[in-house]
Design a protein around this motif. Structure first.
Motif, PDB file in Angstrom:
ATOM      1  N   ASP A 111       0.836  -1.206   0.000  1.00 14.79           N
ATOM      2  CA  ASP A 111       0.000   0.000   0.000  1.00 14.79           C
ATOM      3  C   ASP A 111       0.870   1.256   0.000  1.00 14.79           C
ATOM      4  O   ASP A 111       0.645   2.199  -0.769  1.00 14.79           O
ATOM      5  N   GLU A 112       1.903   1.253   0.827  1.00 13.39           N
ATOM      6  CA  GLU A 112       2.806   2.397   0.921  1.00 13.39           C
ATOM      7  C   GLU A 112       3.579   2.613  -0.381  1.00 13.39           C
ATOM      8  O   GLU A 112       3.705   3.739  -0.869  1.00 13.39           O
ATOM      9  N   ASN A 115       1.341   3.948  -3.240  1.00  7.11           N
ATOM     10  CA  ASN A 115       0.989   5.354  -3.038  1.00  7.11           C
ATOM     11  C   ASN A 115       2.182   6.288  -3.198  1.00  7.11           C
ATOM     12  O   ASN A 115       2.031   7.446  -3.586  1.00  7.11           O
ATOM     13  N   THR A 116       3.373   5.789  -2.906  1.00  4.14           N
ATOM     14  CA  THR A 116       4.570   6.629  -2.978  1.00  4.14           C
ATOM     15  C   THR A 116       5.191   6.633  -4.374  1.00  4.14           C
ATOM     16  O   THR A 116       5.595   7.691  -4.880  1.00  4.14           O
ATOM     17  N   ASN A 121      -3.989   7.730  -9.205  1.00  2.00           N
ATOM     18  CA  ASN A 121      -4.667   7.395  -7.957  1.00  2.00           C
ATOM     19  C   ASN A 121      -5.275   6.000  -7.993  1.00  2.00           C
ATOM     20  O   ASN A 121      -6.287   5.743  -7.353  1.00  2.00           O
ATOM     21  N   GLY A 212      -3.325   0.982  -2.451  1.00  2.00           N
ATOM     22  CA  GLY A 212      -3.327   2.181  -3.283  1.00  2.00           C
ATOM     23  C   GLY A 212      -4.417   3.146  -2.852  1.00  2.00           C
ATOM     24  O   GLY A 212      -4.658   3.341  -1.663  1.00  2.00           O
ATOM     25  N   LYS A 214      -4.539   6.445  -2.944  1.00  2.00           N
ATOM     26  CA  LYS A 214      -3.974   7.452  -2.054  1.00  2.00           C
ATOM     27  C   LYS A 214      -4.858   8.688  -1.926  1.00  2.00           C
ATOM     28  O   LYS A 214      -4.749   9.435  -0.954  1.00  2.00           O
ATOM     29  N   ASP A 217      -6.532   8.625   1.371  1.00  2.00           N
ATOM     30  CA  ASP A 217      -5.668   8.734   2.540  1.00  2.00           C
ATOM     31  C   ASP A 217      -6.010   7.651   3.571  1.00  2.00           C
ATOM     32  O   ASP A 217      -6.063   6.475   3.246  1.00  2.00           O
TER      33      ASP A 217
END
Length: 295
Positions: A111-112, A115-116, A121, A212, A214, A217
């Motif tokens: 997930d991190e 998103n990074t 999106n 994902g 992101k 949030d």
């Protein structure tokens, strides 16, 4: 031999070349996959699947994953290409850890990273299974016989990609549908400062957990629901599929549709064809894992 070593032949037993040819090793499970974009309703295919035989370079272990993308296929493609490697490393770094904890860490890491590192999106739902051989704890014998091993299945999912086990002819769901219509998930989203409108997070996303996404949030999280179950001779097969199947078939209906089918690929094709016939409007990906339980 460690707790999680796969079944091995006794090194003191000698086999001739002829014996080996007569008794070749084969996996105790077979995997079949079928997919369909469903072009009548979908312009693109955002599902991805991965399976790894002898996962972690261990005899007869297996990794199985289905990923259902939305808002693009970037997240599902990342998971299809990388999640099994992340998980393998984490398992091998410390084989004494509960695999359910390792799955949670691997999903959170994915997930991190999505998103990074990825643009856009996109997000994806995910369902993953890890099949491996273990021996009972506190086994007093230094020499471990093959029949002392137990076959364990560990699962994890986020979103509404689902894993169903057929046990003695009856469906057993091993995953949890993380949908905004679920009261527990609704409460979690609202506690995090979000709103659930029309059974969607902030009126937009139908699932409350994914890898994902992101844009949402902390409202949509990557922590999975996890399970562990011992696979025994009462277990016939496993179905891992995206909601393109489960939107139109109940768990037991899916199991009933492929009872008596011996070929995993044919079973997966039957389920995809049935979903299309039943009017699914989504991409459809189905993975069937059949267990050999003759021994």
């Amino acid at each position: 031999m460690s707790k999680t070593d796969g079944p091995q032949h006794d090194s003191s037993t000698k086999e001739t070349g002829e014996d080996k040819q007569e008794r070749p090793y084969h996996l105790s499970y077979s995997v079949g996959v079928a997919e369909n974009q469903n072009s009548k309703f979908r312009k693109t295919m955002e599902d991805v699947h991965t399976y790894v035989e002898n996962f972690g370079s261990r005899l007869d272990w297996g990794y199985f994953g289905v990923f259902d993308g939305h808002a693009g296929s970037q997240a599902s493609k990342w998971c299809g290409a990388h999640l099994h490697s992340v998980l393998e490393k984490d398992i091998m770094d410390d084989e004494s850890r509960d695999v359910r904890e390792v799955l949670n860490d691997a999903f959170s890491y994915a997930d991190e990273r999505i998103n990074t590192d990825l643009g856009g999106n996109s997000g994806c739902t995910a369902a993953v299974g890890v099949l491996r051989w273990e021996v009972p704890e506190n086994n007093p014998n230094e020499k471990i016989e093959l029949d002392e091993h137990k076959r364990m299945l560990y699962t994890a999912n986020v979103g509404d990609t689902r894993i169903v086990l057929c046990r003695n002819g009856h469906s057993v769901r091993l995953t949890y549908d993380h949908k905004a219509s679920d009261i527990l998930e609704m409460q979690r989203v609202e506690a995090a400062g979000g709103l659930v409108m029309r059974s969607r997070v902030n009126g937009m996303l139908a699932v409350t957990r994914s890898l994902g996404d992101k844009f949402f949030d902390s409202l949509v999280v990557g922590n999975p629901f996890t399970t562990s179950v011992e696979i025994t001779t009462t277990d016939q097969f496993l179905i891992i599929a995206c909601d393109g199947l489960w939107d139109v078939l109940e768990d037991q209906e899916a199991c009933d549709a492929i009872k008596g089918i011996d070929d995993a690929n044919e079973a997966a094709k039957i389920l995809v064809r049935t979903a299309l016939k039943q009017g699914t409007t989504d991409n459809v990906t189905v993975m069937v894992v059949m267990f050999e339980n003759n021994s």
